[in-house]
Design an enzyme around this catalytic site. Structure first.
Site, PDB file in Angstrom:
ATOM      1  N   LYS A 289     -38.768  73.938  75.363  1.00 10.37           N
ATOM      2  CA  LYS A 289     -38.860  74.324  73.945  1.00 10.37           C
ATOM      3  C   LYS A 289     -39.742  73.306  73.235  1.00 10.37           C
ATOM      4  O   LYS A 289     -39.227  72.387  72.586  1.00 10.37           O
ATOM      5  CB  LYS A 289     -37.463  74.301  73.310  1.00 10.37           C
ATOM      6  CG  LYS A 289     -36.560  75.439  73.728  1.00 10.37           C
ATOM      7  CD  LYS A 289     -35.359  75.587  72.813  1.00 10.37           C
ATOM      8  CE  LYS A 289     -34.135  74.912  73.351  1.00 10.37           C
ATOM      9  NZ  LYS A 289     -32.885  75.216  72.627  1.00 10.37           N
TER      10      LYS A 289
ATOM     11  N   PHE B 115     -31.351  79.038  70.937  1.00 14.51           N
ATOM     12  CA  PHE B 115     -30.345  78.474  71.828  1.00 14.51           C
ATOM     13  C   PHE B 115     -30.028  79.500  72.909  1.00 14.51           C
ATOM     14  O   PHE B 115     -29.600  80.616  72.630  1.00 14.51           O
ATOM     15  CB  PHE B 115     -29.076  78.070  71.078  1.00 14.51           C
ATOM     16  CG  PHE B 115     -28.201  77.188  71.912  1.00 14.51           C
ATOM     17  CD1 PHE B 115     -28.483  75.826  72.045  1.00 14.51           C
ATOM     18  CD2 PHE B 115     -27.115  77.708  72.589  1.00 14.51           C
ATOM     19  CE1 PHE B 115     -27.698  75.006  72.846  1.00 14.51           C
ATOM     20  CE2 PHE B 115     -26.314  76.893  73.403  1.00 14.51           C
ATOM     21  CZ  PHE B 115     -26.617  75.541  73.522  1.00 14.51           C
TER      22      PHE B 115
ATOM     23  N   GLY C 233     -26.371  70.982  83.773  1.00 17.26           N
ATOM     24  CA  GLY C 233     -27.253  72.124  83.473  1.00 17.26           C
ATOM     25  C   GLY C 233     -28.148  72.620  84.588  1.00 17.26           C
ATOM     26  O   GLY C 233     -28.420  73.805  84.683  1.00 17.26           O
TER      27      GLY C 233
ATOM     28  N   ASP D 256     -35.649  69.972  75.559  1.00 18.70           N
ATOM     29  CA  ASP D 256     -35.450  70.374  74.171  1.00 18.70           C
ATOM     30  C   ASP D 256     -36.045  69.257  73.289  1.00 18.70           C
ATOM     31  O   ASP D 256     -37.249  69.257  73.028  1.00 18.70           O
ATOM     32  CB  ASP D 256     -33.935  70.556  73.979  1.00 18.70           C
ATOM     33  CG  ASP D 256     -33.543  71.106  72.630  1.00 18.70           C
ATOM     34  OD1 ASP D 256     -34.236  71.992  72.130  1.00 18.70           O
ATOM     35  OD2 ASP D 256     -32.518  70.654  72.082  1.00 18.70           O
TER      36      ASP D 256
ATOM     37  N   ARG E 152     -22.367  79.381  82.199  1.00 19.69           N
ATOM     38  CA  ARG E 152     -23.160  78.761  83.264  1.00 19.69           C
ATOM     39  C   ARG E 152     -23.301  79.690  84.471  1.00 19.69           C
ATOM     40  O   ARG E 152     -24.288  79.632  85.193  1.00 19.69           O
ATOM     41  CB  ARG E 152     -22.518  77.452  83.725  1.00 19.69           C
ATOM     42  CG  ARG E 152     -22.582  76.328  82.695  1.00 19.69           C
ATOM     43  CD  ARG E 152     -22.435  74.989  83.395  1.00 19.69           C
ATOM     44  NE  ARG E 152     -22.009  73.919  82.504  1.00 19.69           N
ATOM     45  CZ  ARG E 152     -22.835  73.113  81.838  1.00 19.69           C
ATOM     46  NH1 ARG E 152     -24.135  73.269  81.940  1.00 19.69           N
ATOM     47  NH2 ARG E 152     -22.364  72.158  81.072  1.00 19.69           N
TER      48      ARG E 152
HETATM   49  P1  IMP Z   1     -32.918  67.164  75.276  1.00 20.21           P
HETATM   50  O1  IMP Z   1     -32.451  65.816  75.661  1.00 20.21           O
HETATM   51  O2  IMP Z   1     -32.769  67.415  73.802  1.00 20.21           O
HETATM   52  O3  IMP Z   1     -34.327  67.482  75.768  1.00 20.21           O
HETATM   53  O4  IMP Z   1     -31.913  68.197  75.863  1.00 20.21           O
HETATM   54  C1  IMP Z   1     -31.813  68.467  77.177  1.00 20.21           C
HETATM   55  C2  IMP Z   1     -30.438  68.977  77.504  1.00 20.21           C
HETATM   56  O5  IMP Z   1     -29.839  69.696  76.424  1.00 20.21           O
HETATM   57  C3  IMP Z   1     -30.551  69.948  78.653  1.00 20.21           C
HETATM   58  O6  IMP Z   1     -30.302  69.278  79.847  1.00 20.21           O
HETATM   59  C4  IMP Z   1     -29.526  71.005  78.342  1.00 20.21           C
HETATM   60  O7  IMP Z   1     -28.322  70.718  79.021  1.00 20.21           O
HETATM   61  C5  IMP Z   1     -29.284  70.918  76.855  1.00 20.21           C
HETATM   62  N1  IMP Z   1     -29.931  72.037  76.112  1.00 20.21           N
HETATM   63  C6  IMP Z   1     -31.058  71.988  75.381  1.00 20.21           C
HETATM   64  N2  IMP Z   1     -31.370  73.170  74.849  1.00 20.21           N
HETATM   65  C7  IMP Z   1     -30.403  74.035  75.276  1.00 20.21           C
HETATM   66  C8  IMP Z   1     -30.177  75.453  75.079  1.00 20.21           C
HETATM   67  O8  IMP Z   1     -30.937  76.186  74.425  1.00 20.21           O
HETATM   68  N3  IMP Z   1     -29.061  75.943  75.681  1.00 20.21           N
HETATM   69  C9  IMP Z   1     -28.203  75.195  76.426  1.00 20.21           C
HETATM   70  N4  IMP Z   1     -28.391  73.887  76.649  1.00 20.21           N
HETATM   71  C10 IMP Z   1     -29.476  73.303  76.072  1.00 20.21           C
HETATM   72 MG    MG Z   2     -25.872  71.377  78.613  1.00 19.90          MG
END
Ligand code: IMP
Ligand code: MG
Length: 175
Positions: free
Chosen positions: A129, A150, A41, A101, A163
């Site tokens: 977020k 999202f 990402g 997230d 991407r």
């Molecule tokens: P977390 O572990 O839930 O904080 O998620 C982090 C990872 O989830 C990030 O590195 C992103 O790759 C992916 N992610 C979280 N939210 C989104 C979104 O809205 N769009 C695309 N990828 C997301």
């Molecule tokens: Mg991702």
């Protein structure tokens, strides 16, 4: 592509990345900066951020995986698919990701890197977020705070898509 709800234009992103780069340049003067980008990402963001940092910076990558297939829901587990091998003890490390997230990825990676005793450790994300948190985590450098939507583009994906889009938009499933 219809349904194209642009959240941050190429120009919005560039301005924010330049601000983050200037702040990091100031904060890391005379330090031994190493950026660890979380793949996939962050690859677009980290490439732009590196160039907005006007002092020497080393780069490493770690590949993490939290989402399963094409779903927009997290699996609740963080997998390290590719790790950093470098000795971190001489470095002032900043972990960089595209977005926080649930907070699981950053909190897990932070713990892991911290155990390797870098001189200092901070985190930087382009997007946050806060309303989605499952574990308490706040990055030291944050570009934009957004609602629970999202989003895709600028490195962020849905499956194998988006991407390479140069701006960030809200992904809405075709009805
Ligand atoms: P977390 O572990 O839930 O904080 O998620 C982090 C990872 O989830 C990030 O590195 C992103 O790759 C992916 N992610 C979280 N939210 C989104 C979104 O809205 N769009 C695309 N990828 C997301
Ligand atoms: Mg991702």
């Amino acid at each position: 592509m219809e349904n194209h709800n642009v959240l941050f234009s190429k120009e919005d992103i560039q301005k924010k990345v330049d601000e983050l780069g200037s702040q990091i340049t100031k904060d890391y003067e005379g330090k031994n900066l190493l950026i660890i980008g979380l793949l996939k990402g962050s690859f677009v963001f980290v490439a732009d951020l590196m160039r907005a940092i006007k002092q020497p910076a080393a780069i490493e990558f770690m590949t993490t995986s939290s989402y399963v297939g094409d779903t927009t829901e997290t699996s609740g587990k963080v997998r390290i698919v590719h790790d950093v091998e470098k000795d971190l003890t001489n470095f002032d490390v900043i972990i960089v990701d595209d977005i926080i997230d649930s907070g699981l990825t950053m909190s897990e990676v932070y713990k892991l890197i911290k155990e390797r005793l870098p001189k200092s450790l901070k985190t930087c994300v382009l997007l946050d977020k806060p309303s989605r948190r499952q574990v308490d985590f706040k990055a030291d450098y944050t570009g934009f705070e957004i609602e629970d939507q999202f989003i895709v583009g600028y490195g962020l994906n849905y499956g194998d898509h988006f991407r390479n889009v140069d701006h960030i938009f809200v992904y809405e499933e075709e009805k």
